[in-house]
Design an enzyme around this catalytic site. Structure first.
Site, PDB file in Angstrom:
ATOM      1  N   GLY A  19      34.371  18.517   6.124  1.00 19.27           N
ATOM      2  CA  GLY A  19      35.782  18.150   6.156  1.00 19.27           C
ATOM      3  C   GLY A  19      37.399  18.383   7.005  1.00 19.27           C
ATOM      4  N   VAL A  31      37.578  26.358  22.684  1.00 20.32           N
ATOM      5  CA  VAL A  31      36.083  26.105  23.552  1.00 20.32           C
ATOM      6  C   VAL A  31      36.261  25.438  24.960  1.00 20.32           C
ATOM      7  CG1 VAL A  31      34.219  25.235  23.174  1.00 20.32           C
ATOM      8  CG2 VAL A  31      35.983  26.101  20.739  1.00 20.32           C
ATOM      9  N   VAL A  32      37.359  24.548  25.121  1.00 18.86           N
ATOM     10  CA  VAL A  32      37.487  23.895  26.367  1.00 18.86           C
ATOM     11  C   VAL A  32      37.747  24.901  27.479  1.00 18.86           C
ATOM     12  CG1 VAL A  32      37.828  22.026  27.201  1.00 18.86           C
ATOM     13  CG2 VAL A  32      37.320  21.838  25.152  1.00 18.86           C
ATOM     14  N   ARG A  80      31.910  12.597   7.620  1.00 17.64           N
ATOM     15  CA  ARG A  80      30.448  13.290   7.046  1.00 17.64           C
ATOM     16  C   ARG A  80      29.272  12.189   7.415  1.00 17.64           C
ATOM     17  NH1 ARG A  80      32.325  17.382   3.759  1.00 17.64           N
ATOM     18  NH2 ARG A  80      34.705  16.888   3.310  1.00 17.64           N
ATOM     19  N   ASP A 111      29.217  24.860   5.380  1.00 22.99           N
ATOM     20  CA  ASP A 111      28.171  25.424   5.202  1.00 22.99           C
ATOM     21  C   ASP A 111      26.725  24.170   5.585  1.00 22.99           C
ATOM     22  OD1 ASP A 111      29.626  24.003   3.116  1.00 22.99           O
ATOM     23  OD2 ASP A 111      27.802  25.287   0.995  1.00 22.99           O
ATOM     24  N   THR A 135      36.799  26.161   6.439  1.00 20.00           N
ATOM     25  CA  THR A 135      36.348  24.993   5.351  1.00 20.00           C
ATOM     26  C   THR A 135      37.756  25.331   4.231  1.00 20.00           C
ATOM     27  OG1 THR A 135      35.727  24.392   3.268  1.00 20.00           O
ATOM     28  CG2 THR A 135      34.869  26.561   4.077  1.00 20.00           C
ATOM     29  N   ASP A 137      38.171  25.661   2.039  1.00 22.56           N
ATOM     30  CA  ASP A 137      37.796  26.246   0.687  1.00 22.56           C
ATOM     31  C   ASP A 137      36.875  27.968   1.190  1.00 22.56           C
ATOM     32  OD1 ASP A 137      37.191  23.749  -1.206  1.00 22.56           O
ATOM     33  OD2 ASP A 137      35.773  23.010  -0.869  1.00 22.56           O
ATOM     34  N   ASP A 139      34.688  29.262   1.421  1.00 29.74           N
ATOM     35  CA  ASP A 139      33.132  29.608   0.574  1.00 29.74           C
ATOM     36  C   ASP A 139      31.875  29.659   1.497  1.00 29.74           C
ATOM     37  OD1 ASP A 139      32.973  26.418   0.721  1.00 29.74           O
ATOM     38  OD2 ASP A 139      32.688  26.360  -0.621  1.00 29.74           O
ATOM     39  N   ARG A 164      57.450  24.808  -9.183  1.00 27.92           N
ATOM     40  CA  ARG A 164      58.320  25.559 -10.746  1.00 27.92           C
ATOM     41  C   ARG A 164      59.823  25.517 -10.558  1.00 27.92           C
ATOM     42  NH1 ARG A 164      56.238  29.343 -13.983  1.00 27.92           N
ATOM     43  NH2 ARG A 164      54.842  29.971 -12.492  1.00 27.92           N
ATOM     44  N   ARG A 181      35.968  22.711  -4.340  1.00 31.57           N
ATOM     45  CA  ARG A 181      35.145  22.039  -4.445  1.00 31.57           C
ATOM     46  C   ARG A 181      34.078  22.647  -5.479  1.00 31.57           C
ATOM     47  NH1 ARG A 181      32.139  18.052   0.069  1.00 31.57           N
ATOM     48  NH2 ARG A 181      32.533  19.769   0.803  1.00 31.57           N
ATOM     49  N   ARG A 221      58.057  34.803 -25.463  1.00 32.44           N
ATOM     50  CA  ARG A 221      58.564  35.607 -24.486  1.00 32.44           C
ATOM     51  C   ARG A 221      59.786  34.834 -23.450  1.00 32.44           C
ATOM     52  NH1 ARG A 221      58.721  37.142 -20.196  1.00 32.44           N
ATOM     53  NH2 ARG A 221      57.356  37.288 -18.480  1.00 32.44           N
ATOM     54  N   LYS A 223      59.277  32.512 -21.414  1.00 33.36           N
ATOM     55  CA  LYS A 223      59.344  32.085 -20.302  1.00 33.36           C
ATOM     56  C   LYS A 223      60.644  30.327 -20.370  1.00 33.36           C
ATOM     57  CE  LYS A 223      56.316  34.957 -17.733  1.00 33.36           C
ATOM     58  NZ  LYS A 223      55.061  34.678 -17.303  1.00 33.36           N
ATOM     59  N   ALA A 224      60.851  29.895 -18.920  1.00 33.50           N
ATOM     60  CA  ALA A 224      61.774  28.286 -18.959  1.00 33.50           C
ATOM     61  C   ALA A 224      60.050  27.431 -19.111  1.00 33.50           C
ATOM     62  CB  ALA A 224      62.499  28.865 -17.894  1.00 33.50           C
ATOM     63  N   SER A 225      59.713  28.053 -17.698  1.00 29.66           N
ATOM     64  CA  SER A 225      58.322  27.529 -17.622  1.00 29.66           C
ATOM     65  C   SER A 225      57.397  27.964 -17.658  1.00 29.66           C
ATOM     66  CB  SER A 225      58.463  26.993 -16.211  1.00 29.66           C
ATOM     67  OG  SER A 225      58.442  28.020 -15.184  1.00 29.66           O
ATOM     68  N   ARG A 265      44.989  19.423   3.301  1.00 30.06           N
ATOM     69  CA  ARG A 265      43.522  19.394   4.877  1.00 30.06           C
ATOM     70  C   ARG A 265      44.858  19.582   5.567  1.00 30.06           C
ATOM     71  NH1 ARG A 265      38.657  17.240   2.491  1.00 30.06           N
ATOM     72  NH2 ARG A 265      38.917  16.267   4.418  1.00 30.06           N
TER      73      ARG A 265
HETATM   74  N1  LIG Z   1      20.748  20.050   4.434  1.00 26.51           N
HETATM   75  C1  LIG Z   1      20.898  19.199   5.073  1.00 26.51           C
HETATM   76  N2  LIG Z   1      20.121  18.493   5.866  1.00 26.51           N
HETATM   77  C2  LIG Z   1      20.356  17.675   6.775  1.00 26.51           C
HETATM   78  N3  LIG Z   1      21.953  17.551   6.929  1.00 26.51           N
HETATM   79  C3  LIG Z   1      22.633  17.545   6.262  1.00 26.51           C
HETATM   80  C4  LIG Z   1      22.505  19.088   4.998  1.00 26.51           C
HETATM   81  N4  LIG Z   1      23.686  19.467   4.267  1.00 26.51           N
HETATM   82  C5  LIG Z   1      25.026  18.859   4.956  1.00 26.51           C
HETATM   83  N5  LIG Z   1      24.018  17.898   6.161  1.00 26.51           N
HETATM   84  C6  LIG Z   1      24.896  17.417   6.788  1.00 26.51           C
HETATM   85  O1  LIG Z   1      26.381  18.008   7.613  1.00 26.51           O
HETATM   86  C7  LIG Z   1      26.830  17.250   7.127  1.00 26.51           C
HETATM   87  C8  LIG Z   1      28.749  17.976   6.567  1.00 26.51           C
HETATM   88  O2  LIG Z   1      28.018  18.685   5.176  1.00 26.51           O
HETATM   89  P1  LIG Z   1      29.055  19.419   4.478  1.00 26.51           P
HETATM   90  O3  LIG Z   1      28.700  19.959   3.573  1.00 26.51           O
HETATM   91  O4  LIG Z   1      29.910  17.484   3.567  1.00 26.51           O
HETATM   92  O5  LIG Z   1      30.857  19.150   4.997  1.00 26.51           O
HETATM   93  P2  LIG Z   1      30.456  21.197   5.716  1.00 26.51           P
HETATM   94  O6  LIG Z   1      29.499  20.979   6.870  1.00 26.51           O
HETATM   95  O7  LIG Z   1      31.517  21.370   5.335  1.00 26.51           O
HETATM   96  O8  LIG Z   1      30.358  21.623   4.278  1.00 26.51           O
HETATM   97  C9  LIG Z   1      26.706  16.098   6.281  1.00 26.51           C
HETATM   98  O9  LIG Z   1      27.441  15.345   5.643  1.00 26.51           O
HETATM   99  C10 LIG Z   1      25.258  15.750   6.397  1.00 26.51           C
HETATM  100  O10 LIG Z   1      25.314  15.559   7.573  1.00 26.51           O
HETATM  101  O1  LIG Z   2      37.754  14.590   2.045  1.00 31.70           O
HETATM  102  P1  LIG Z   2      36.600  14.271   1.127  1.00 31.70           P
HETATM  103  O2  LIG Z   2      35.143  14.015   1.947  1.00 31.70           O
HETATM  104  O3  LIG Z   2      36.399  13.782  -0.338  1.00 31.70           O
HETATM  105  O4  LIG Z   2      36.206  16.565   0.734  1.00 31.70           O
HETATM  106  C1  LIG Z   2      36.499  16.390  -0.376  1.00 31.70           C
HETATM  107  C2  LIG Z   2      36.362  17.917  -0.465  1.00 31.70           C
HETATM  108  O5  LIG Z   2      36.357  18.648   0.487  1.00 31.70           O
HETATM  109  C3  LIG Z   2      36.853  19.937   0.656  1.00 31.70           C
HETATM  110  O6  LIG Z   2      37.850  19.691   1.144  1.00 31.70           O
HETATM  111  C4  LIG Z   2      36.173  21.364   1.464  1.00 31.70           C
HETATM  112  O7  LIG Z   2      35.534  20.720   2.085  1.00 31.70           O
HETATM  113  P2  LIG Z   2      34.945  21.163   3.202  1.00 31.70           P
HETATM  114  O8  LIG Z   2      33.666  21.636   2.379  1.00 31.70           O
HETATM  115  O9  LIG Z   2      33.375  19.699   4.121  1.00 31.70           O
HETATM  116  O10 LIG Z   2      35.315  22.096   3.910  1.00 31.70           O
HETATM  117  C5  LIG Z   2      37.250  19.790  -0.607  1.00 31.70           C
HETATM  118  O11 LIG Z   2      37.962  21.188  -1.289  1.00 31.70           O
HETATM  119  C6  LIG Z   2      36.980  18.683  -1.606  1.00 31.70           C
HETATM  120  O12 LIG Z   2      36.657  18.533  -2.750  1.00 31.70           O
HETATM  121 MG   LIG Z   3      30.989  22.595   2.582  1.00 31.67          MG
END
Ligand SMILES: Nc1ncnc2c1ncn2[C@@H]1O[C@H](COP(=O)(O)OP(=O)(O)O)[C@@H](O)[C@H]1O
Ligand SMILES: O=P(O)(O)OC[C@H]1O[C@](O)(COP(=O)(O)O)[C@@H](O)[C@@H]1O
Ligand SMILES: [Mg+2]
Length: 332
Positions: A19, A31-32, A80, A111, A135, A137, A139, A164, A181, A221, A223-225, A265
């Site tokens: 994402g 990077v570039v 993805r 991840d 991300t 998220d 996470d 609000r 997610r 108590r 609260k208006a909202s 996003r």
């Molecule tokens: N266990 C896995 N093995 C191989 N490719 C993976 C695996 N998990 C994720 N990927 C690849 O990484 C891409 C990105 O992962 P995704 O979870 O959609 O987003 P993010 O990298 O933001 O967490 C996936 O669409 C897939 O191509």
């Molecule tokens: O845009 P998509 O592919 O529908 O994905 C939505 C999901 O991607 C997120 O924005 C996070 O994505 P990543 O883990 O790929 O960064 C979540 O919060 C959401 O559930």
């Molecule tokens: Mg992810």
């Protein structure tokens, strides 16, 4: 021995995967610019792993990244990819990397992308990768903060502030669903920053048990909202399901629903995200030049650090008793 192990790295590639988030362009730029400053050739891999499999490469120069630090989205596009999950897909990707004479890759991903590259390097060990965590998220373990989280958090907070205003004028209850997610980071941060009466996140069950009490107490108590921030991944099923519950507790009240969705996003990255993206982008190329490989750059307690891909897991928001006590006090 492979070329990358016996010779200096001469040509690298950069890609974005998963994402998108605000701050990707700032990271690509870093990077570039760092690669060119260090006399490396650099190409962009377009459309994430899908583009890697298809050999969708674009040469990059210092001017290619001019005037993009402030732009949302990713100039390289993202995806993805189901195909990269297969051995066949990863073989096609490897063939394209070798054909393009790419010595190393900077992967800006989440991840999932790092799990993908971990599968790839078990099969093809001669391409060094450096990961950069992004991300909204937030996470990913191995870093306190990921590129994109700060901007998304501010977008959500500003949206809740606007809701609000109208909720106060009309004395209404609103549920605002934010992204996450499996993660409560945006909900927790934006809820705290906007003074939400309740925050529902996947990491804790206590929030839903207290909901009826909090709403009734707030209304009694005068609260208006009342604003309830719900993470999309909350175990009760998000804003629509929670609204049904709220209507049972407060049957005579207007209960509005607002799903913020992908608005979180987009947009120009915050200063914090631009700075983080620039630091990560620079560090990734320097790490490759120092011979590091197959690690993710991160930041912990404001110190840059590295985590091997096989140790990069999902990070869950930790809500301890003192945080719960604080939320109870601030929402009372
Ligand atoms: N266990 C896995 N093995 C191989 N490719 C993976 C695996 N998990 C994720 N990927 C690849 O990484 C891409 C990105 O992962 P995704 O979870 O959609 O987003 P993010 O990298 O933001 O967490 C996936 O669409 C897939 O191509
Ligand atoms: O845009 P998509 O592919 O529908 O994905 C939505 C999901 O991607 C997120 O924005 C996070 O994505 P990543 O883990 O790929 O960064 C979540 O919060 C959401 O559930
Ligand atoms: Mg992810």
């Amino acid at each position: 021995m492979s070329k990358s192990e016996t010779q200096k790295i001469q040509k690298i590639a950069v890609m974005t995967s998963g994402g998108d988030v605000p701050g990707l362009n700032a990271c690509i730029r870093a990077v570039v610019r760092t690669a060119i400053f260090n006399q490396l050739k650099i190409v962009g891999i377009q459309h994430g792993f899908e583009g890697l499999i298809a050999g969708d490469f674009v040469p990059l120069h210092a001017q290619s990244v001019s005037n993009i630090i402030q732009l949302g989205g990713t100039m390289l596009k993202s995806s993805r990819s189901e195909l990269f999950r297969t051995k066949e897909g990863r073989l096609l990707a490897y063939e394209k990397i070798k054909k393009e004479n790419i010595d190393a890759i900077v992967l800006i991903g989440g991840d999932g992308s790092f799990a993908g590259v971990n599968a790839f390097i078990q099969e093809y060990a001669d391409i060094p990768f450096i990961g950069i965590p992004k991300t909204i998220d937030n996470d990913i373990a191995g870093t306190d903060v990921c590129i994109g989280y700060d901007t998304a958090l501010n977008t959500a907070m500003e949206a809740i502030d606007k809701i609000r205003d109208t909720a106060e004028s009309h004395e209404r209850i609103f549920l605002v669903e934010v992204m996450g997610r499996d993660s409560g980071y945006i909900a927790y941060g934006a809820g705290l920053a906007s003074g939400a009466e309740s925050i529902l996140i996947p990491e804790t069950k206590a929030d839903i048990e207290n909901l009826e009490n909090i709403l009734k107490k707030g209304w009694n108590r005068k609260k208006a909202s009342l604003i309830i921030v719900v993470a999309e991944g909350d175990e009760n099923g998000g804003a629509y399901k929670t609204a049904e519950m709220v209507k049972k507790y407060m049957p005579t009240h207007y209960v509005g629903i607002c799903i913020l969705g992908h608005i979180q996003r987009g947009g120009s990255p915050s200063a914090a995200d631009r700075i983080l993206a620039s630091r990560f982008g620079y560090t990734s190329v320097i790490a490759l030049l120092e011979g590091k490989k197959n690690i993710m750059v991160g930041i912990q307690k404001n110190e840059l650090c590295f985590t091997p891909f096989e140790e990069v897991k999902k990070q869950h928001l930790q809500i301890n008793q003192s945080t719960l006590n604080m939320l109870n006090a601030l929402t009372s």
